[in-house]
Design a protein around this motif. Structure first.
Motif, PDB file in Angstrom:
ATOM      1  N   ASN A   1      25.443 -55.221 -38.731  1.00 51.00           N
ATOM      2  CA  ASN A   1      25.258 -54.195 -37.705  1.00 51.00           C
ATOM      3  C   ASN A   1      26.496 -54.035 -36.822  1.00 51.00           C
ATOM      4  O   ASN A   1      26.921 -52.917 -36.541  1.00 51.00           O
ATOM      5  CB  ASN A   1      24.062 -54.531 -36.813  1.00 51.00           C
ATOM      6  CG  ASN A   1      22.752 -54.164 -37.496  1.00 51.00           C
ATOM      7  OD1 ASN A   1      22.748 -53.319 -38.392  1.00 51.00           O
ATOM      8  ND2 ASN A   1      21.666 -54.805 -37.104  1.00 51.00           N
TER       9      ASN A   1
ATOM     10  N   GLN B   1      29.128 -52.312 -38.784  1.00 49.74           N
ATOM     11  CA  GLN B   1      28.843 -50.881 -38.925  1.00 49.74           C
ATOM     12  C   GLN B   1      29.235 -50.124 -37.660  1.00 49.74           C
ATOM     13  O   GLN B   1      29.878 -49.085 -37.720  1.00 49.74           O
ATOM     14  CB  GLN B   1      27.357 -50.679 -39.227  1.00 49.74           C
ATOM     15  CG  GLN B   1      26.970 -49.209 -39.211  1.00 49.74           C
ATOM     16  CD  GLN B   1      25.689 -48.938 -39.991  1.00 49.74           C
ATOM     17  OE1 GLN B   1      25.333 -49.685 -40.898  1.00 49.74           O
ATOM     18  NE2 GLN B   1      24.996 -47.883 -39.635  1.00 49.74           N
TER      19      GLN B   1
ATOM     20  N   SER C   1      22.802 -40.733 -41.667  1.00 47.99           N
ATOM     21  CA  SER C   1      22.697 -41.099 -43.085  1.00 47.99           C
ATOM     22  C   SER C   1      23.836 -42.029 -43.526  1.00 47.99           C
ATOM     23  O   SER C   1      24.377 -41.899 -44.603  1.00 47.99           O
ATOM     24  CB  SER C   1      22.663 -39.843 -43.955  1.00 47.99           C
ATOM     25  OG  SER C   1      23.665 -38.952 -43.541  1.00 47.99           O
ATOM     26  N   LEU C   2      24.142 -42.954 -42.649  1.00 48.40           N
ATOM     27  CA  LEU C   2      25.139 -43.969 -42.991  1.00 48.40           C
ATOM     28  C   LEU C   2      24.524 -45.033 -43.874  1.00 48.40           C
ATOM     29  O   LEU C   2      23.327 -45.279 -43.811  1.00 48.40           O
ATOM     30  CB  LEU C   2      25.623 -44.681 -41.729  1.00 48.40           C
ATOM     31  CG  LEU C   2      26.351 -43.887 -40.678  1.00 48.40           C
ATOM     32  CD1 LEU C   2      26.549 -44.777 -39.463  1.00 48.40           C
ATOM     33  CD2 LEU C   2      27.666 -43.421 -41.245  1.00 48.40           C
ATOM     34  N   GLU C   3      25.369 -45.671 -44.644  1.00 51.96           N
ATOM     35  CA  GLU C   3      24.871 -46.819 -45.390  1.00 51.96           C
ATOM     36  C   GLU C   3      25.975 -47.852 -45.514  1.00 51.96           C
ATOM     37  O   GLU C   3      27.067 -47.561 -45.962  1.00 51.96           O
ATOM     38  CB  GLU C   3      24.415 -46.361 -46.778  1.00 51.96           C
ATOM     39  CG  GLU C   3      23.686 -47.438 -47.533  1.00 51.96           C
ATOM     40  CD  GLU C   3      23.445 -47.034 -48.975  1.00 51.96           C
ATOM     41  OE1 GLU C   3      22.378 -47.383 -49.489  1.00 51.96           O
ATOM     42  OE2 GLU C   3      24.330 -46.392 -49.576  1.00 51.96           O
TER      43      GLU C   3
ATOM     44  N   LYS D   1      26.413 -51.767 -47.014  1.00 55.64           N
ATOM     45  CA  LYS D   1      25.730 -52.893 -47.656  1.00 55.64           C
ATOM     46  C   LYS D   1      26.690 -53.747 -48.465  1.00 55.64           C
ATOM     47  O   LYS D   1      27.810 -53.340 -48.762  1.00 55.64           O
ATOM     48  CB  LYS D   1      24.596 -52.386 -48.538  1.00 55.64           C
ATOM     49  CG  LYS D   1      25.072 -51.517 -49.674  1.00 55.64           C
ATOM     50  CD  LYS D   1      23.908 -51.074 -50.535  1.00 55.64           C
ATOM     51  CE  LYS D   1      24.446 -50.277 -51.710  1.00 55.64           C
ATOM     52  NZ  LYS D   1      23.416 -49.575 -52.445  1.00 55.64           N
TER      53      LYS D   1
ATOM     54  N   LYS E   1      27.282 -55.282 -51.956  1.00 56.22           N
ATOM     55  CA  LYS E   1      26.831 -55.094 -53.329  1.00 56.22           C
ATOM     56  C   LYS E   1      27.303 -56.287 -54.145  1.00 56.22           C
ATOM     57  O   LYS E   1      28.478 -56.638 -54.119  1.00 56.22           O
ATOM     58  CB  LYS E   1      27.438 -53.800 -53.881  1.00 56.22           C
ATOM     59  CG  LYS E   1      26.647 -53.203 -54.999  1.00 56.22           C
ATOM     60  CD  LYS E   1      27.078 -51.751 -55.255  1.00 56.22           C
ATOM     61  CE  LYS E   1      26.937 -51.441 -56.725  1.00 56.22           C
ATOM     62  NZ  LYS E   1      28.199 -51.463 -57.461  1.00 56.22           N
TER      63      LYS E   1
ATOM     64  N   ASN F   1      29.061 -45.963 -47.040  1.00 60.30           N
ATOM     65  CA  ASN F   1      28.872 -44.588 -47.480  1.00 60.30           C
ATOM     66  C   ASN F   1      28.558 -43.710 -46.294  1.00 60.30           C
ATOM     67  O   ASN F   1      27.644 -43.999 -45.533  1.00 60.30           O
ATOM     68  CB  ASN F   1      27.674 -44.549 -48.434  1.00 60.30           C
ATOM     69  CG  ASN F   1      28.110 -44.129 -49.808  1.00 60.30           C
ATOM     70  OD1 ASN F   1      28.888 -43.173 -49.945  1.00 60.30           O
ATOM     71  ND2 ASN F   1      27.632 -44.849 -50.811  1.00 60.30           N
ATOM     72  N   THR F   2      29.321 -42.632 -46.136  1.00 54.26           N
ATOM     73  CA  THR F   2      28.989 -41.704 -45.061  1.00 54.26           C
ATOM     74  C   THR F   2      29.381 -40.270 -45.411  1.00 54.26           C
ATOM     75  O   THR F   2      30.455 -40.027 -45.935  1.00 54.26           O
ATOM     76  CB  THR F   2      29.679 -42.112 -43.731  1.00 54.26           C
ATOM     77  OG1 THR F   2      29.449 -41.077 -42.796  1.00 54.26           O
ATOM     78  CG2 THR F   2      31.170 -42.301 -43.898  1.00 54.26           C
TER      79      THR F   2
END
Ligand SMILES: Nc1ncnc2c1ncn2[C@@H]1O[C@H](COP(=O)(O)OP(=O)(O)OP(=O)(O)O)[C@@H](O)[C@H]1O
Ligand SMILES: [Mg+2]
Lengths: 89, 265
Positions: free
Chosen positions: A40, A43, A60-62, A64, A66, A77-78
């Motif tokens: 967090n 981000q 709609s941010l992401e 993570k 992987k 991702n944005t």
């Protein structure tokens, strides 16, 4: 002793070799684990920097981590709404 | 000169922290140092029974930290080993009664009174761990040669590093016969996995159980392999860092050693 000899000749690996491999793998994975709080904070920092240059859709941010078998990647991702035109300093 | 505070910790429970604290503490006292062993396992005290001092408890570490008594009233003097003192845990509280600030305050006084202060940490990495390491200058991490204990040790080593403490490792409960057969990780394996220096190696030893049964300090048992190992660890801590580490070995004659070398045992 005979058992050990047979095991050696038959190419079975001793259990400690398995233990060591499993441990080394587990420790690497453990160290790659990131907790939610860190994610967090990261981000928020990323959004702050990107927002200086782009207008982004904050809903709609992401972000993570992987993970594949032998690699671990940070994916952000944005959607970009528009580029901010900045006056040069 | 100010005393040194050494925390004994592990992450995983039941690997031998209390046994190590009692034995290293007693061994340092036998070396002529003034030693306090502190039971930081609040609510689950055990260091007192391991040392055979359970009948003499009046005050405890919580009383000291909270100012209900002074250090001298709480420290129980061992009558068999000169200069060995125990500050027991409280049995009725839980780990949250202590704060790191309180422990740090008590530590200042402990440093003045003793050459060595050894903190027996509880299992886990929560409040009890924090309280045990807060004042520590050095750390000993105890593990056994099994996967889960080593993994937990790795976690604790990371936490100690983040406090600028470089811990040293004690591998406890080594069974040489199993190591020789390849069914137990050797100390070299453990050191490699954890990339850490050794404080010492302690074999599995029936005498540990007997010592705990009777409350007689293990290091006074002259025929105890584990006791001897702990005495060497104490010497290594106390000004003999280069004392060679003895590797627990399979007893027996030439043939045994020969087959062991070949890895056939
Ligand atoms: N080298 C050894 N040989 C044989 N038994 C041992 C050895 N070391 C420890 N033990 C036994 O293992 C058990 C656990 O030891 P101990 O209480 O010292 O562990 P601990 O890490 O303090 O546990 P806890 O996390 O519950 O505080 C005890 O019964 C003890 O007698
Ligand atoms: Mg204990």
């Amino acid at each position: 002793m005979l058992n050990t000899l047979i095991r050696k000749l038959s190419g079975h690996e001793p259990s400690k070799v398995t233990a060591k491999k499993r441990l080394q793998f587990a420790l690497v994975c453990d160290k790659l684990e990131v907790n939610d709080e860190t994610l967090n904070c990261l981000q928020n920092d990323i959004v702050e920097v990107i927002s200086k240059y782009f207008e982004i859709d904050q809903t709609s941010l992401e972000l993570k981590v992987k993970r594949d078998d032998d690699t671990s990647a940070l994916v952000f991702n944005t959607p970009i709404l528009c580029v901010r035109r900045r006056s040069r300093v | 000169m100010e005393g040194r505070i050494i925390v004994v910790t592990s992450g995983k429970g039941g690997v031998g922290k209390t046994t190590a604290t009692a034995s290293i503490g007693a061994a340092l006292a036998l070396e002529g140092k003034r030693v306090a062993v502190i039971d930081m396992d609040i609510g689950l005290r055990n260091l007192d029974v391991v040392l055979g001092l359970e009948n003499r408890i009046v005050f405890n570490i919580v009383d000291v930290v909270n100012g209900r008594c002074n250090l001298r009233q709480a420290a129980i003097r061992d009558r068999r080993i000169e200069n060995l003192f125990l500050v027991p845990a409280s049995q009725s509280d839980n780990k949250d009664v202590l704060t790191t600030a309180g422990v740090d305050r008590a530590a200042k006084q402990l440093r003045k009174e003793f050459d060595y202060v050894i903190m027996d940490s509880p299992a886990g990495i929560e409040r009890g761990f924090e309280n045990s390491v807060t004042a520590a200058d050095e750390a000993i991490v105890v593990c056994t040669p099994d996967v889960s204990s080593i993994r937990d040790a790795d976690r604790v080593i990371g936490l100690l590093y983040s406090r600028s403490i470089t811990p040293r490792l004690v591998v406890n409960r080594i069974i040489p016969e199993m190591v020789a057969k390849g069914d137990m990780l050797s100390h070299e394996d453990v050191m490699e996995v954890l990339s850490i220096d050794l404080a010492g190696l302690v074999p599995m030893d029936e005498q540990v159980v007997i010592a705990t049964n009777t409350g007689m300090p293990l290091v006074l048992q002259n025929d105890s392999k584990a006791g001897q190992a702990f005495r060497r660890i104490a010497r290594r801590l106390n000004g003999e860092p280069d004392l060679p580490v003895e590797v627990p070995s399979v007893k027996g004659g030439m043939w045994n050693r020969f087959t062991q070398k070949l890895g056939l045992k």
